[in-house]
Design a protein around this motif. Sequence first.
Motif, mmCIF file in Angstrom:
data_model
loop_
_atom_site.group_PDB
_atom_site.id
_atom_site.type_symbol
_atom_site.label_atom_id
_atom_site.label_comp_id
_atom_site.label_asym_id
_atom_site.label_seq_id
_atom_site.Cartn_x
_atom_site.Cartn_y
_atom_site.Cartn_z
ATOM 1 N N ALA A 29 -24.956 30.763 36.995
ATOM 2 C CA ALA A 29 -26.353 31.210 36.993
ATOM 3 C C ALA A 29 -27.078 30.729 35.736
ATOM 4 O O ALA A 29 -28.232 30.281 35.812
ATOM 5 C CB ALA A 29 -26.425 32.726 37.101
ATOM 6 N N GLN A 30 -26.416 30.784 34.587
ATOM 7 C CA GLN A 30 -27.053 30.327 33.357
ATOM 8 C C GLN A 30 -27.171 28.806 33.335
ATOM 9 O O GLN A 30 -28.193 28.254 32.904
ATOM 10 C CB GLN A 30 -26.267 30.801 32.124
ATOM 11 N N PHE A 82 -27.540 26.910 35.845
ATOM 12 C CA PHE A 82 -28.614 26.548 36.756
ATOM 13 C C PHE A 82 -29.998 26.972 36.240
ATOM 14 O O PHE A 82 -31.003 26.650 36.869
ATOM 15 C CB PHE A 82 -28.353 27.130 38.142
ATOM 16 N N LEU A 83 -30.044 27.651 35.117
ATOM 17 C CA LEU A 83 -31.299 27.838 34.382
ATOM 18 C C LEU A 83 -31.457 26.760 33.316
ATOM 19 O O LEU A 83 -32.552 26.257 33.078
ATOM 20 C CB LEU A 83 -31.346 29.210 33.717
ATOM 21 N N ARG A 104 -37.888 28.356 38.064
ATOM 22 C CA ARG A 104 -37.410 29.420 38.954
ATOM 23 C C ARG A 104 -37.123 28.893 40.352
ATOM 24 O O ARG A 104 -36.164 29.325 41.004
ATOM 25 C CB ARG A 104 -38.447 30.539 39.026
ATOM 26 N N TRP A 143 -33.812 27.083 40.194
ATOM 27 C CA TRP A 143 -32.723 28.054 40.095
ATOM 28 C C TRP A 143 -32.456 28.714 41.441
ATOM 29 O O TRP A 143 -31.303 28.839 41.860
ATOM 30 C CB TRP A 143 -33.081 29.113 39.049
#
Length: 276
Positions: A155-156, A158-159, A182, A185
């Motif tokens: 998740a991080q 992909f940010l 966003r 992501w």
Amino acid sequence: MPHLKLRDGAELFYKDWGNPNGAIVTFSHGWPLSSDNWENQMVFLADHGFRVIAHDRRGHGRSTQTWDGNNMETFVDDLEELFEHLGVKNAVMVGHSHGGGEVTRYLGKHSTKRFKKAVLVGAVPPLMLKTDLNAEGLDKSVFDSFRQAMHKDRAQFFLDVPSGPFFGFNRPGAQKSEGQIRSWWQQGMNTSFKSAYDSIKDFSETDFTEDLKKINIPVLVLHGDDDQVVPIQAAGLKSAKLLPQGKLKIYKGGSHAIHNINVDDVNKDLLEFIKA
């Protein structure tokens, strides 16, 4: 939402917009995204009378999250099934990044019988990986770091990618779009972990050299000279030379996502090339 059941039972989501009787343009998205990443180009061309088609690659977006088959051979066979189902012919094929590899391998394997032109945008061909014969490529450690980052905190990671190199938001003076970050992501997290992970090897280690040489239709290569994800020296410059009818346009200062950042310019170039 339309889905096509494929030969192995997996379902492929697709969009089929615009004039149902118009000339067809198809779109293949990059890693680890979905057809949503092409919406600016699809709406623009649909408004100009075209029929525009885009799919979510298996494991991505709204398509089935298959455990196996996350490789280029399977992806392009999926496309052939989709194109047969939708009656695609005399069309233009467009692909970005990993999707540019998909376009290249599709045309190399399934021929140009359905297509009259193609466009590669920030595309991975001919080969991203650095080898003895491909000194301009990226070291395997770069792609190993992608895999490690996914295991540590997908998740991080992909940010971090859209916040920095993908859109070029890490460059001095860049106007960062929180919405683009966003959206990237969200698309990335909707892709299965397995498919996103397997696809790193697929887009980095697949050699498209022989496919490029086979493509006997005009191909427009669009590439930013500040692409931090797929460096132009290893990709666009080489592809344009290998293509029998390749034409290169370099976007000065352009990032990996020129179709998302330089929207008007890319739309204009696509329309002019398609209509020529």
